[in-house]
Design an enzyme around this catalytic site. Structure first.
Site, PDB file in Angstrom:
ATOM      1  N   ARG A   1       0.875  -1.313  -0.149  1.00  0.00           N
ATOM      2  CA  ARG A   1      -0.047  -0.003  -0.023  1.00  0.00           C
ATOM      3  C   ARG A   1       0.853   1.211   0.032  1.00  0.00           C
ATOM      4  NH1 ARG A   1      -5.319   1.550   3.688  1.00  0.00           N
ATOM      5  NH2 ARG A   1      -6.166   0.069   2.224  1.00  0.00           N
TER       6      ARG A   1
ATOM      7  N   HIS B   1      -7.757   0.887  -5.886  1.00  0.00           N
ATOM      8  CA  HIS B   1      -7.806   0.268  -4.962  1.00  0.00           C
ATOM      9  C   HIS B   1      -8.641  -1.426  -5.333  1.00  0.00           C
ATOM     10  CE1 HIS B   1      -7.960  -1.234  -0.755  1.00  0.00           C
ATOM     11  NE2 HIS B   1      -8.870  -0.408  -0.373  1.00  0.00           N
TER      12      HIS B   1
ATOM     13  N   GLN C   1     -10.351  -3.866  -2.785  1.00  0.00           N
ATOM     14  CA  GLN C   1     -11.680  -3.433  -2.233  1.00  0.00           C
ATOM     15  C   GLN C   1     -12.641  -3.589  -3.363  1.00  0.00           C
ATOM     16  OE1 GLN C   1     -12.220  -1.606   0.659  1.00  0.00           O
ATOM     17  NE2 GLN C   1     -14.260  -2.117   0.148  1.00  0.00           N
TER      18      GLN C   1
ATOM     19  N   ASP D   1     -17.320   7.097  -0.733  1.00  0.00           N
ATOM     20  CA  ASP D   1     -16.090   7.160  -0.193  1.00  0.00           C
ATOM     21  C   ASP D   1     -15.659   8.545   0.450  1.00  0.00           C
ATOM     22  OD1 ASP D   1     -13.483   6.180   0.767  1.00  0.00           O
ATOM     23  OD2 ASP D   1     -12.651   6.065  -1.173  1.00  0.00           O
TER      24      ASP D   1
ATOM     25  N   CYS E   1     -16.417   1.809   1.323  1.00  0.00           N
ATOM     26  CA  CYS E   1     -15.428   1.024   1.606  1.00  0.00           C
ATOM     27  C   CYS E   1     -14.762   0.993   2.929  1.00  0.00           C
ATOM     28  CB  CYS E   1     -14.160   1.228   0.543  1.00  0.00           C
ATOM     29  SG  CYS E   1     -13.631   2.845   0.784  1.00  0.00           S
TER      30      CYS E   1
ATOM     31  N   ARG F   1     -13.764  -8.758   2.642  1.00  0.00           N
ATOM     32  CA  ARG F   1     -12.295  -8.293   2.495  1.00  0.00           C
ATOM     33  C   ARG F   1     -11.642  -9.587   2.827  1.00  0.00           C
ATOM     34  NH1 ARG F   1     -10.195  -3.067   2.087  1.00  0.00           N
ATOM     35  NH2 ARG F   1      -8.321  -4.462   1.407  1.00  0.00           N
TER      36      ARG F   1
HETATM   37  N1  NVA Z   1      -9.843   6.789  -0.853  1.00  0.00           N
HETATM   38  C1  NVA Z   1      -9.519   6.240   0.479  1.00  0.00           C
HETATM   39  C2  NVA Z   1      -9.933   4.806   0.622  1.00  0.00           C
HETATM   40  C3  NVA Z   1      -9.382   4.224   1.892  1.00  0.00           C
HETATM   41  C4  NVA Z   1      -9.770   2.968   1.998  1.00  0.00           C
HETATM   42  C5  NVA Z   1      -8.120   6.620   0.554  1.00  0.00           C
HETATM   43  O1  NVA Z   1      -7.451   6.521  -0.398  1.00  0.00           O
HETATM   44  O2  NVA Z   1      -7.823   7.276   1.712  1.00  0.00           O
HETATM   45  N1   CP Z   2     -11.110  -0.157   2.927  1.00  0.00           N
HETATM   46  C1   CP Z   2      -9.990  -0.179   3.353  1.00  0.00           C
HETATM   47  O1   CP Z   2      -8.931  -0.501   2.576  1.00  0.00           O
HETATM   48  O2   CP Z   2      -9.627   0.022   4.698  1.00  0.00           O
HETATM   49  P1   CP Z   2      -8.308   0.272   5.262  1.00  0.00           P
HETATM   50  O3   CP Z   2      -7.634   1.651   5.117  1.00  0.00           O
HETATM   51  O4   CP Z   2      -8.710   0.130   6.719  1.00  0.00           O
HETATM   52  O5   CP Z   2      -7.361  -0.809   4.997  1.00  0.00           O
END
Ligand code: NVA
Ligand code: CP
Length: 303
Positions: free
Chosen positions: A103, A130, A133, A222, A262, A290
């Site tokens: 990530r 993502h 997800q 989101d 998500c 997930r």
């Molecule tokens: N769009 C959000 C998703 C978190 C799972 C982010 O990138 O922070």
């Molecule tokens: N939805 C998701 O990816 O959550 P986290 O940021 O907690 O991993």
């Protein structure tokens, strides 16, 4: 040849369906208390350059349940934080582990990792995408409605990594996707125009959340400020205020609409408590899935 999971776009429809089918089998086995340990003796390195709850826990518990082991690596505690390159890290980790989940910020970093690693690399979220997800969200729709083809999915809010992956999902799986985003906050142009050219489903972009929500089988949203955009949060709250998923918006959708997020949510911003805790919400089922989808991905890539 090793297979990576960097983007839903790079998967075929058949490969996605295999992931969904495997997730279904694994979830059934799990609920029946059956052990299944195809990854015994295998290890997954998990690199997190951004925070996580669901992705970290579902991959880590998933590896454990499959008989393998997961290592949580953050840049501060590894040489990545002191400037060791992604390429060298990929080469070294490949000598120890059987898969890498990462990530990070730029999608290019994940692509670089994949090109230098000799083991499968999984995108655990980038600024652009993502995929894990959205595979899980599609699995949740399939589980709840028995299909996804032909359904109308509305995504209301920021044209971010989650929105971009919804587009790739619609392109590969043939559901209709309506994206409602404020002007200037649309999804990635290249992903959108590629999907518009190639899609058998219909992908629409509007600035009107009601148009997207009208007759929708699913409404998804989101956060308005993603990880790394914290400084823009106050400004975005103003810009996005008409894009909240609330009872008024739900009235435009089908009576049995599924509401998805998500998570993590900023309650009271992109989604109200009433909707998130209401009868249409499947947000915690999404989070639960997930685990099963991650296990399916790990099994198919690392076995
Ligand atoms: N769009 C959000 C998703 C978190 C799972 C982010 O990138 O922070
Ligand atoms: N939805 C998701 O990816 O959550 P986290 O940021 O907690 O991993």
């Amino acid at each position: 040849m090793k297979k990576d999971l960097l983007s839903i776009y790079e998967l075929t429809t058949e490969e996605i369906e295999a992931i969904l089918q495997k997730a279904k089998e694994l979830k059934e086995m799990y609920l029946q208390g059956k052990y299944y340990r195809p990854l015994e003796g295998k290890a997954l390195a998990m690199i997190f350059e951004k925070p996580s709850t669901r992705t970290r826990v579902s991959f880590e518990v998933g590896m454990h349940q499959l008989g393998g082991h997961a290592l949580f690596l953050n840049p501060q505690d590894t040489q990545l934080g002191r400037g060791e390159t992604i390429a060298d890290t990929a080469r070294v980790l490949s000598r120890y582990v059987d898969g890498i989940m990462i990530r990070t910020f730029a999608q290019e970093r994940i692509e670089e990792m994949a090109s230098f690693a000799s083991v499968p690399v999984i995108n655990g979220l980038s600024d652009l995408l993502h995929p894990c997800q959205i595979l899980s969200d599609i699995f949740t729709i399939w589980e709840k409605r028995g299909k996804y083809r032909g359904l109308k999915v509305a995504y209301v809010g920021d044209g971010n990594n989650v929105a971009n992956s919804w587009i790739n999902g619609a392109l590969r799986l043939g559901f209709d996707l309506w994206l409602a985003c404020p002007p200037g906050y649309e999804p990635n142009e290249e992903i959108l125009s590629r999907a518009a050219t190639e899609a058998s489903s219909k992908i629409f972009l509007t600035h009107d959340p009601k148009e997207a929500a009208e007759g929708a089988h699913v409404i998804s949203t989101d956060v308005w400020a993603s990880m790394g955009q914290e400084d823009e949060r106050q400004q975005r709250i103003k810009i996005f205020q008409d894009y909240q998923v609330n009872p008024d918006l739900l009235r435009w959708a089908r009576e049995d609409v599924l509401v998805m997020h998500c998570l993590p949510a900023h309650r009271g911003e992109e989604i109200t408590d009433e909707v998130m805790d209401g009868p249409h919400s499947v947000v915690f089922d999404q989070a639960e899935n997930r685990l099963h989808v991650q296990k399916a991905i790990l099994t198919l890539l690392m076995q």
